[in-house]
Design a protein around this motif. Structure first.
Motif, PDB file in Angstrom:
ATOM      1  N   SER A   7      41.338  49.097  34.585  1.00 28.87           N
ATOM      2  CA  SER A   7      39.930  48.814  34.935  1.00 28.87           C
ATOM      3  C   SER A   7      39.410  47.502  34.346  1.00 28.87           C
ATOM      4  CB  SER A   7      38.998  49.967  34.499  1.00 28.87           C
ATOM      5  OG  SER A   7      39.355  51.159  35.122  1.00 28.87           O
ATOM      6  N   HIS A   9      39.113  44.531  35.319  1.00 27.62           N
ATOM      7  CA  HIS A   9      38.243  43.734  36.167  1.00 27.62           C
ATOM      8  C   HIS A   9      36.815  44.299  36.226  1.00 27.62           C
ATOM      9  CE1 HIS A   9      37.724  40.769  39.356  1.00 27.62           C
ATOM     10  NE2 HIS A   9      36.882  41.645  39.885  1.00 27.62           N
ATOM     11  N   PHE A  10      36.713  45.612  35.967  1.00 24.19           N
ATOM     12  CA  PHE A  10      35.426  46.279  36.178  1.00 24.19           C
ATOM     13  C   PHE A  10      34.639  46.516  34.877  1.00 24.19           C
ATOM     14  CE2 PHE A  10      38.360  47.396  39.566  1.00 24.19           C
ATOM     15  CZ  PHE A  10      37.643  46.977  40.678  1.00 24.19           C
ATOM     16  N   ARG A  15      28.003  46.464  33.191  1.00 25.18           N
ATOM     17  CA  ARG A  15      28.126  47.913  32.990  1.00 25.18           C
ATOM     18  C   ARG A  15      27.102  48.479  32.003  1.00 25.18           C
ATOM     19  NH1 ARG A  15      32.834  50.068  35.110  1.00 25.18           N
ATOM     20  NH2 ARG A  15      33.085  52.199  34.421  1.00 25.18           N
ATOM     21  N   ASN A 140      32.018  56.473  45.564  1.00 20.37           N
ATOM     22  CA  ASN A 140      32.017  55.040  45.881  1.00 20.37           C
ATOM     23  C   ASN A 140      31.904  54.781  47.377  1.00 20.37           C
ATOM     24  OD1 ASN A 140      31.969  54.125  43.310  1.00 20.37           O
ATOM     25  ND2 ASN A 140      34.152  53.731  43.138  1.00 20.37           N
ATOM     26  N   ASP A 221      29.524  38.554  38.069  1.00 23.02           N
ATOM     27  CA  ASP A 221      30.677  39.273  38.636  1.00 23.02           C
ATOM     28  C   ASP A 221      30.934  38.857  40.079  1.00 23.02           C
ATOM     29  OD1 ASP A 221      30.915  40.625  36.273  1.00 23.02           O
ATOM     30  OD2 ASP A 221      30.204  42.555  37.027  1.00 23.02           O
ATOM     31  N   ASP A 225      34.250  37.035  41.505  1.00 24.65           N
ATOM     32  CA  ASP A 225      35.066  37.621  42.575  1.00 24.65           C
ATOM     33  C   ASP A 225      35.318  36.603  43.687  1.00 24.65           C
ATOM     34  OD1 ASP A 225      35.130  39.932  41.165  1.00 24.65           O
ATOM     35  OD2 ASP A 225      33.737  41.051  42.454  1.00 24.65           O
TER      36      ASP A 225
END
Ligand SMILES: C[S@@+](CC[C@H](N)C(=O)[O-])C[C@H]1O[C@@H](n2cnc3c(N)ncnc32)[C@H](O)[C@@H]1O
Length: 293
Positions: A7, A9-10, A15, A140, A221, A225
């Protein structure tokens, strides 16, 4: 050689803006956390759910966290110091005796495990009788999309690559990114009582000039991307899931290109201060009690 951590990248700064403080306080009342003295957060990543929990748990609550990735264990330990005891462990084999905690919890962990029922049972094992199992897990598939920037063909392509890849992840038994939709039922099958389900009230709204709380982090983010051609789960991972979900190589390459073009359009609109989205997401909060016997 550097290997990608789970995870990675996330787990960005965006967050830490996932929850509204007043909403967490409401949840705390519903979960009756005033009597909680010990908590375990499983799959803690860099500690964002742990941090949210710390705002609602009684002072002095013993807080433990585990993650399978040594790098995240270190980061979380550095972040909280003595306040949280962090260990490396797999959710499938928790290094704690039976009936150790009043509250066992996780955020976006169960969507990644191959056998969620096995993990739920392991969570129950370490939960005290009468204790609370409470998880934050999304659907999601239900996220809003940037569809005003897309033609119908492009929107269909993005829907299909998403849907087929998600099915491929399930087919490969690597998890289910919309597991939240079925978790209350799995809780019931695992014998939990008094099951309650809510959805989070936080929308990840972005409006120019992106100065609201968490907006610059979310914008960073999106720009990253676009600059790194990271769509969905990245090229290799998404292709693997798409093919496992029954998609063809040819469709994948076509949809991927559309996905990347959309990232560039979003970036351009951000730079022109014209991009906006309400940012609806479905993050479920699902809880249940372990029986007293
Ligand atoms: C999406 S991140 C969530 C991190 C954190 N809970 C949060 O919401 O910010 C998923 C985390 O679960 C960990 N993880 C995945 N599978 C695991 C397993 N079987 N046992 C323990 N940790 C796991 C990953 O290393 C990663 O840190």
């Amino acid at each position: 050689m550097t290997t990608e951590k789970h995870s990675e990248h996330f787990l960005t700064d965006a967050r830490s803006f996932w929850w509204n403080k007043d909403y967490l306080e409401l949840v705390s009342k519903r979960w009756e956390t005033q009597n909680v003295t010990s908590v375990l957060d499983i799959g803690c990543g860099v500690g964002d759910w742990t941090a949210a929990l710390l705002t609602i748990l009684p002072e002095g609550t013993k807080v433990c966290a585990v993650d399978r990735e040594p790098a995240w264990v270190q980061k979380t330990q550095d972040r909280f110091g003595h306040r949280v005891l962090v260990q490396q462990a797999a959710a499938e084999h928790l290094p704690f005796p039976n009936a150790s905690f009043d509250l066992v919890t996780c955020q976006t962990l169960l969507i990644h495990v191959s056998d969620p029922k096995h993990v739920i049972k392991e969570m129950l094992r370490v939960l005290k009788p009468g204790g609370l199992l409470a998880v934050a897990e999304p659907s999601n598939a239900a996220q809003t999309r940037d569809s005003i920037y897309l033609s119908l063909n492009e929107a269909s392509a993005i829907f299909e690559i998403g849907e087929i890849s998600e099915r491929g992840k399930i087919a490969l038994v690597e998890g289910n990114n919309s597991l939240g939709d079925v978790l209350p039922g799995l809780f019931a099958e695992c014998g939990l009582e008094n099951i309650q389900t809510y959805t989070g009230d936080k929308a990840m709204t972005l409006v120019p000039p992106y100065s609201g709380p968490g907006q610059s982090e979310a914008i960073a983010d999106r720009i990253r991307d676009a600059d790194t051609n990271f769509f969905m789960f990245g090229y290799e991972q998404t292709k693997k899931y798409f093919l496992a979900g029954g998609g063809s190589q040819e469709d994948f390459e076509r949809y991927w290109k559309i996905g990347l073009e959309n990232l560039k359009k979003v970036k351009e609109a951000i730079l022109n201060n014209t991009y906006h989205c309400a940012g609806g997401i479905v993050m479920y909060l699902i809880s249940g009690r372990k029986g007293l016997i």
